[in-house]
Enzyme design. Sequence first.
Site, short mmCIF file in Angstrom:
data_model
loop_
_atom_site.label_atom_id
_atom_site.label_comp_id
_atom_site.label_asym_id
_atom_site.label_seq_id
_atom_site.Cartn_x
_atom_site.Cartn_y
_atom_site.Cartn_z
N LYS A 50 21.04 -16.17 -31.81
CA LYS A 50 20.32 -15.44 -31.95
C LYS A 50 20.53 -14.36 -30.68
CE LYS A 50 17.03 -12.39 -32.63
NZ LYS A 50 17.21 -11.24 -33.57
N ARG B 189 16.16 -11.81 -38.10
CA ARG B 189 17.11 -10.90 -37.73
C ARG B 189 16.97 -9.58 -38.37
NH1 ARG B 189 22.11 -14.64 -39.75
NH2 ARG B 189 23.22 -15.05 -37.66
N ARG C 235 22.55 12.04 -27.79
CA ARG C 235 22.60 11.37 -28.92
C ARG C 235 23.38 11.87 -29.92
NH1 ARG C 235 20.97 6.18 -28.43
NH2 ARG C 235 18.92 5.78 -27.70
N TYR D 228 5.30 -7.10 -35.62
CA TYR D 228 6.42 -6.40 -36.57
C TYR D 228 7.04 -7.75 -37.23
CZ TYR D 228 6.45 -1.82 -34.35
OH TYR D 228 6.11 -0.54 -34.14
N ARG E 268 25.86 -6.84 -29.09
CA ARG E 268 25.80 -5.34 -29.43
C ARG E 268 25.42 -4.62 -27.99
NH1 ARG E 268 25.10 -2.75 -33.89
NH2 ARG E 268 23.23 -1.03 -34.05
N CYS F 200 14.46 -5.65 -28.31
CA CYS F 200 15.17 -6.75 -28.35
C CYS F 200 16.63 -6.55 -27.55
CB CYS F 200 15.61 -7.44 -29.70
SG CYS F 200 14.35 -7.39 -31.01
N ASN G 129 22.42 -10.22 -30.17
CA ASN G 129 22.04 -8.76 -29.56
C ASN G 129 22.63 -8.71 -28.28
OD1 ASN G 129 20.28 -8.19 -31.46
ND2 ASN G 129 18.46 -9.07 -30.87
N1 SAJ Z 1 22.29 2.00 -29.70
C1 SAJ Z 1 23.37 2.65 -29.12
N2 SAJ Z 1 24.55 2.75 -29.60
C2 SAJ Z 1 25.05 2.06 -30.59
C3 SAJ Z 1 24.04 1.18 -31.40
C4 SAJ Z 1 22.59 1.35 -30.81
O1 SAJ Z 1 23.07 3.43 -27.98
O2 SAJ Z 1 26.25 1.94 -30.97
C5 SAJ Z 1 20.77 2.10 -29.13
C6 SAJ Z 1 19.88 2.65 -29.95
O3 SAJ Z 1 19.65 4.06 -30.23
C7 SAJ Z 1 18.59 1.67 -29.72
C8 SAJ Z 1 19.19 0.44 -29.34
O4 SAJ Z 1 20.54 0.62 -28.88
O5 SAJ Z 1 18.03 2.60 -28.82
C9 SAJ Z 1 18.94 -0.52 -30.19
O6 SAJ Z 1 19.33 -0.35 -31.64
P1 SAJ Z 1 19.81 -1.33 -32.50
O7 SAJ Z 1 19.96 -0.38 -33.84
O8 SAJ Z 1 21.07 -1.83 -32.15
O9 SAJ Z 1 18.85 -2.59 -32.51
P2 SAJ Z 1 17.35 -2.84 -33.07
O10 SAJ Z 1 16.72 -3.18 -31.62
O11 SAJ Z 1 16.57 -2.05 -33.66
O12 SAJ Z 1 17.50 -4.22 -33.73
C10 SAJ Z 1 18.41 -5.29 -33.41
C11 SAJ Z 1 19.18 -5.71 -34.59
N3 SAJ Z 1 20.22 -6.61 -33.89
C12 SAJ Z 1 21.56 -6.59 -33.98
O13 SAJ Z 1 21.94 -5.37 -34.81
C13 SAJ Z 1 22.50 -7.34 -33.60
C14 SAJ Z 1 18.35 -6.51 -35.55
O14 SAJ Z 1 19.38 -6.87 -36.65
C15 SAJ Z 1 17.48 -7.59 -34.80
O15 SAJ Z 1 16.74 -8.18 -35.87
C16 SAJ Z 1 16.62 -6.97 -33.82
O16 SAJ Z 1 17.59 -6.23 -32.76
C17 SAJ Z 1 15.77 -8.02 -33.21
O17 SAJ Z 1 14.88 -8.38 -33.42
O18 SAJ Z 1 16.55 -8.96 -32.47
#
Ligand code: SAJ
Length: 419
Positions: A205, A153, A399, A10, A212, A259, A209
């Site tokens: 890094k 990122r 969701r 990816y 979040r 992640c 995450n």
């Molecule tokens: N989710 C929730 N509530 C939220 C946000 C997300 O339940 O408020 C869930 C989503 O449905 C999903 C999971 O969390 O199942 C992760 O989704 P995401 O959109 O937060 O993250 P990823 O895994 O798609 O991508 C993240 C990103 N990191 C951040 O936003 C800090 C991306 O920028 C990174 O590059 C990536 O991880 C990575 O490779 O680390």
Amino acid sequence: AEIAVIGLGYIGLPTAIMFANAGFKVTGYEIREEVVKKVNSGEAHIVEPEIDELLRKAVESGNLSATSNPDEITGKDVYIICVQTPLGEDKTPNLSYLESAVRTVARVMKKGSLIVIESTVPPLTTVKMAKLIEEITGFKAGEDFYMVHAPERVMPGRIFKELVYNSRIFGGITPQSAELAEKLYRSFVKGQIFRTNSTVSEVVKLMENTFRDVNIALANEFAYLAHQYGIDVFEAIELANTHPRVRIHVPGIGVGGHCLPKDPHLLIWPARDDFGLIRLAREINDGMPLLTKDLLFEALKAVNLPPEKAVVTVLGLAYKGDSDDTRNSPALEFIEAIGEDVGEVRTYDPFVGGTHGSVEDAVKGADAVVIATDHSEFKSLDWEKLGKLMRTRILVDGRHVVKEPPEGFIFKGIGRGEF
Ligand code: SAJ
């Protein structure tokens, strides 16, 4: 400069494409033969906007080729490592892919090579890998070779935009290492570039995450509380977020992807002490599929339908909306959690597939529908019409896709408390 990219997944494949199209000679090294074949014929093995044209351009220009023969990446100026660093069964990091990539590089690199680790790694890993290279080659880190941790990122679905416009952190094992990396990536990065040492960049890094994940866990805890007080958590969050300094995340059926479920573990793994908040956040988020199961079973109970007789349709398999990625998807966790207890589980996902080819087919004769992914397609469904196809009208929203409970349904949703 000639570049080798180790791991064409990816992150590796898009990165290789960017450098090739910026004019570098790039060799992608990948152990999966089928990926090598595809890439060399100009075909992408991952789904991502723009990737097909950009890959074709890179291959046709002669700047990008792929191989599974390590000899073909001998003596390169730059090695960029983009392999996965997953968690093992016991939730400890599995660094075997990274270590084997580093060993390969150590065998083929030359004096003066720059080694970039893009993989997300536990703190202190880059320094350890530099030591490993010193042991294998006899070279001295920072003098005979340069090394930097340059975490990616990007967000799937926006990779080619974010590779260019996101700001980047380059953590060198020496200041010169980070400077070299900055010069190299400037060939296509338009965002800001910050230089630091490799342990800081590793932590940065992982903090991103973890930030979040912990915030989502808090939102999920609020959702759980909303069930105790009989309120709609989404209304409450919207109101709380009108405060200028409050930004509550979105609760739901769980946190998936490659992640977020893993990085908090990587962050605390090498530490001496225990870190309760980060660990607990992981547990809360991992528990959300089970909370969704509880909501489903409450609804079945309300209509006196024994679970083992129930036909349950799960809408969505991907870990997030409009994606085809099912890695660590809470939808799959949920299906596993109910699998043994209910009569039949059906699935439909417009990007992944499933047991049925359309929402209509999947819900026909079903007793309950559970929304597990926020795909756009699910936001505009006509529940009055779909309800007519169902045997029992139960709808569980994991969701927050259905804003108003549809008429004639027993409706339950994560965070949608009721008295
Ligand atoms: N989710 C929730 N509530 C939220 C946000 C997300 O339940 O408020 C869930 C989503 O449905 C999903 C999971 O969390 O199942 C992760 O989704 P995401 O959109 O937060 O993250 P990823 O895994 O798609 O991508 C993240 C990103 N990191 C951040 O936003 C800090 C991306 O920028 C990174 O590059 C990536 O991880 C990575 O490779 O680390």
